[in-house]
Design a protein around this motif. Structure first.
Motif, PDB file in Angstrom:
ATOM      1  N   ALA A 307       0.808  -1.219   0.000  1.00 51.62           N
ATOM      2  CA  ALA A 307       0.000   0.000   0.000  1.00 51.62           C
ATOM      3  C   ALA A 307       0.841   1.268   0.000  1.00 51.62           C
ATOM      4  O   ALA A 307       0.384   2.303  -0.497  1.00 51.62           O
ATOM      5  N   ALA A 308       2.051   1.215   0.527  1.00 54.86           N
ATOM      6  CA  ALA A 308       2.850   2.429   0.706  1.00 54.86           C
ATOM      7  C   ALA A 308       3.082   3.200  -0.594  1.00 54.86           C
ATOM      8  O   ALA A 308       2.902   4.424  -0.622  1.00 54.86           O
ATOM      9  N   PRO A 309       3.492   2.561  -1.717  1.00 54.49           N
ATOM     10  CA  PRO A 309       3.667   3.339  -2.946  1.00 54.49           C
ATOM     11  C   PRO A 309       2.385   4.005  -3.420  1.00 54.49           C
ATOM     12  O   PRO A 309       2.411   5.134  -3.930  1.00 54.49           O
ATOM     13  N   ALA A 310       1.237   3.329  -3.267  1.00 54.41           N
ATOM     14  CA  ALA A 310      -0.037   3.915  -3.683  1.00 54.41           C
ATOM     15  C   ALA A 310      -0.384   5.121  -2.826  1.00 54.41           C
ATOM     16  O   ALA A 310      -0.898   6.132  -3.334  1.00 54.41           O
ATOM     17  N   VAL A 311      -0.101   5.046  -1.531  1.00 57.73           N
ATOM     18  CA  VAL A 311      -0.350   6.189  -0.652  1.00 57.73           C
ATOM     19  C   VAL A 311       0.534   7.361  -1.060  1.00 57.73           C
ATOM     20  O   VAL A 311       0.080   8.521  -1.125  1.00 57.73           O
ATOM     21  N   GLY A 312       1.805   7.087  -1.346  1.00 58.99           N
ATOM     22  CA  GLY A 312       2.703   8.154  -1.796  1.00 58.99           C
ATOM     23  C   GLY A 312       2.269   8.741  -3.133  1.00 58.99           C
ATOM     24  O   GLY A 312       2.350   9.952  -3.345  1.00 58.99           O
ATOM     25  N   SER A 343      15.113   6.162  -4.198  1.00 60.01           N
ATOM     26  CA  SER A 343      14.260   5.795  -3.064  1.00 60.01           C
ATOM     27  C   SER A 343      14.212   4.284  -2.888  1.00 60.01           C
ATOM     28  O   SER A 343      14.266   3.774  -1.756  1.00 60.01           O
ATOM     29  N   ILE A 344      14.115   3.558  -4.007  1.00 62.95           N
ATOM     30  CA  ILE A 344      14.072   2.099  -3.929  1.00 62.95           C
ATOM     31  C   ILE A 344      15.402   1.554  -3.420  1.00 62.95           C
ATOM     32  O   ILE A 344      15.440   0.628  -2.584  1.00 62.95           O
ATOM     33  N   GLY A 356      11.199   2.342   5.926  1.00 63.27           N
ATOM     34  CA  GLY A 356      10.990   1.640   4.668  1.00 63.27           C
ATOM     35  C   GLY A 356       9.692   2.049   3.994  1.00 63.27           C
ATOM     36  O   GLY A 356       9.648   2.280   2.776  1.00 63.27           O
ATOM     37  N   LEU A 357       8.619   2.175   4.794  1.00 57.36           N
ATOM     38  CA  LEU A 357       7.334   2.610   4.235  1.00 57.36           C
ATOM     39  C   LEU A 357       7.426   4.040   3.705  1.00 57.36           C
ATOM     40  O   LEU A 357       6.850   4.369   2.663  1.00 57.36           O
ATOM     41  N   LEU A 358       8.158   4.885   4.410  1.00 56.90           N
ATOM     42  CA  LEU A 358       8.324   6.272   3.967  1.00 56.90           C
ATOM     43  C   LEU A 358       9.060   6.334   2.631  1.00 56.90           C
ATOM     44  O   LEU A 358       8.692   7.110   1.734  1.00 56.90           O
ATOM     45  N   LEU A 359      10.082   5.513   2.473  1.00 61.94           N
ATOM     46  CA  LEU A 359      10.838   5.492   1.223  1.00 61.94           C
ATOM     47  C   LEU A 359       9.992   4.947   0.066  1.00 61.94           C
ATOM     48  O   LEU A 359      10.065   5.433  -1.065  1.00 61.94           O
ATOM     49  N   LEU A 360       9.178   3.924   0.335  1.00 63.59           N
ATOM     50  CA  LEU A 360       8.292   3.410  -0.703  1.00 63.59           C
ATOM     51  C   LEU A 360       7.246   4.453  -1.089  1.00 63.59           C
ATOM     52  O   LEU A 360       6.892   4.587  -2.268  1.00 63.59           O
ATOM     53  N   ALA A 361       6.759   5.201  -0.097  1.00 64.36           N
ATOM     54  CA  ALA A 361       5.810   6.273  -0.400  1.00 64.36           C
ATOM     55  C   ALA A 361       6.483   7.361  -1.239  1.00 64.36           C
ATOM     56  O   ALA A 361       5.872   7.909  -2.170  1.00 64.36           O
ATOM     57  N   ALA A 362       7.744   7.674  -0.929  1.00 60.14           N
ATOM     58  CA  ALA A 362       8.476   8.662  -1.726  1.00 60.14           C
ATOM     59  C   ALA A 362       8.639   8.183  -3.162  1.00 60.14           C
ATOM     60  O   ALA A 362       8.513   8.963  -4.115  1.00 60.14           O
ATOM     61  N   ALA A 363       8.902   6.876  -3.326  1.00 61.12           N
ATOM     62  CA  ALA A 363       9.000   6.320  -4.673  1.00 61.12           C
ATOM     63  C   ALA A 363       7.666   6.445  -5.412  1.00 61.12           C
ATOM     64  O   ALA A 363       7.622   6.811  -6.592  1.00 61.12           O
TER      65      ALA A 363
END
Length: 453
Positions: A307-312, A343-344, A356-363
């Motif tokens: 979910a993290a990339p979709a949230v970002g 970011s990845i 890790g979730l923050l970095l995936l959201a940034a991506a």
């Protein structure tokens, strides 16, 4: 003291408003407003159905392999009908094609609801429904995307693409959540029924549109007929719709679209940049292993990683007010893809879940920025009579790129480790971007005010 603070508060409020997504396309263009709202409602419904199908297949089989086959049965039709749908969209009235596709998707959802209500419990029927559903989506998606430059003025295209990204990511985040709640309370049939009803919004929006035949290079209909059914274009992004009874009839083929892309270096570079991000910088196949190996978690952690990339991405679209002020779209695309790769790569090195979730959201946020500019380039720099085919190729990239990324990341992880796979994938994405910049410096100078394909 209070009076002195008021202007500052006003300035801050204006700055905050400027950072938010520009809703001008929705406010100023009734046709686009209806299409956007219909697309948003349908996207939520479709994601609810996707969850329901996976849950139903799992309940019937208890097999992760059988559940995974759902994606495989949708991939083939997405690629085949994406290319074919793009060619058709450049030959017929795109409004009618969008209506047919949306109606077909509604019928498939109604079929899924019926089989659930009847308790048929046949997995083969679910696979067949998913395949037909993917075919209808891929057939009509190029037509719907190609209509956007005909619905809003050129200067609003970046904002419209940001709003489309919001719509897509709302579906990806809200849809599964609502689907899970409905399925838990009333079973999969409830999700299917809601999805069926939700298509009414898209069908209504498509019905209200004027006819939209593809435009030839001279502004007339590519097939020699009326381009817009007589409706005034009002200064849209493609320069208007005119009568072209003497226009040359052309056979819109998939190969024409591939040849056009081959000969247009800026558009080709934008596609290659997206492929680099998807193939080298998308370690989603490793999320189960990463959840356990990096964070000592389980299925819940996997869900957070997914979910993290979709949230970002949703956050990036919501705060996209600045995008309309950027004219160097090529430079913006490469910078965003580079930010995705970095970011990845950093994600592969951290062992704190929140980081890790923050970095995936940034991506995910970087991916949204890249997508907005790439879509705008494709819509503005390409002639209207080619937009459908380019959108069809785009579907293939979106559908096939992540699958190739799964293979790449899984292979490297099996040879070395998940850490090596994620870090080298992110760095390979950055290297690919730098290579594209070196081989195509003109792409860095691409100016949206003077678009060249």
């Amino acid at each position: 003291m209070t009076a002195a603070r008021r202007p500052r508060t006003g300035r801050l409020s204006a700055a905050a408003r400027g950072a938010l997504a520009d809703i001008g396309p929705i406010r100023d263009n009734p046709d686009y407003r209806r299409v956007w709202l219909g697309q948003s409602v349908s996207a939520i419904g479709q994601q609810m159905t996707a969850v329901a199908v996976a849950v139903q297949v799992w309940d019937l089989t208890g097999s992760t392999f059988a559940t995974g086959l759902v994606g495989l049965f949708s991939l083939g039709p997405l690629i085949a009908f994406g290319l074919y749908g793009g060619a058709v969209a450049d030959r017929v009235d795109r409004r009618k094609l969008g209506l047919i596709g949306s109606a077909g998707l509604a019928v498939v959802s109604a079929f899924l609801a019926a089989q659930a209500l009847l308790g048929l419990g046949v997995v083969a029927l679910l696979y067949a429904a998913v395949a037909v559903q993917a075919a209808f989506f891929a057939l009509s998606s190029p037509a719907r995307s190609s209509m956007i430059p005909r619905l809003v003025p050129r200067h609003q295209l970046p904002a419209a693409n940001a709003l489309n990204t919001i719509s897509m990511n709302l579906g990806m985040t809200v849809g599964p959540m609502l689907g899970g709640i409905l399925i838990g309370a009333y079973g999969v049939r409830a999700a299917y029924l809601v999805d069926t009803v939700a298509f009414g919004a898209t069908l209504y929006a498509m019905w209200r549109l004027p006819a939209m035949r593809p435009l030839a290079a001279d502004g007339g209909a590519a097939d020699g007929g009326r381009a817009d059914g007589g409706a005034a274009d009002g200064g849209r992004a493609d320069g208007g719709a005119a009568d072209a009874s003497g226009g040359e009839r052309r056979r819109a083929s998939v190969l024409d679209g591939l040849r056009f892309l081959r000969d247009q270096p800026n558009l080709r570079t934008s596609f290659l940049a997206d492929l680099a991000a998807m193939i080298f910088g998308l370690p989603r196949a490793l999320f189960p292993a990463i959840a356990v190996g990096f964070y000592g978690g389980g299925p819940g952690t996997v869900g957070l990683l997914v979910a993290a990339p979709a949230v970002g991405a949703l956050a990036g679209a919501l705060f996209s007010g600045w995008i309309g002020k950027v004219h160097r779209h090529g430079l913006a695309v490469l910078a965003a893809v580079c930010a995705w790769g970095l970011s990845i790569a950093a994600f592969g090195l951290v062992r704190e879940l929140w980081l890790g979730l923050l970095l995936l959201a940034a991506a995910g946020c970087a991916d949204t920025v890249s997508m907005i500019f790439r879509n705008t380039m494709m819509q503005v720099a390409a002639p209207d009579e080619m937009r459908g085919r380019l959108q069809g190729i785009f579907i293939v990239v979106v559908a096939g790129g992540p699958r190739l990324g799964d293979f790449e990341s899984g292979t490297v992880a099996s040879l070395w480790s998940p850490t090596v796979s994620v870090v080298t994938g992110g760095l390979a994405c950055v290297a690919a971007v730098l290579l594209l910049a070196a081989r195509r410096p003109a792409f860095l100078r691409y100016d949206a005010r003077h678009p060249t394909p």
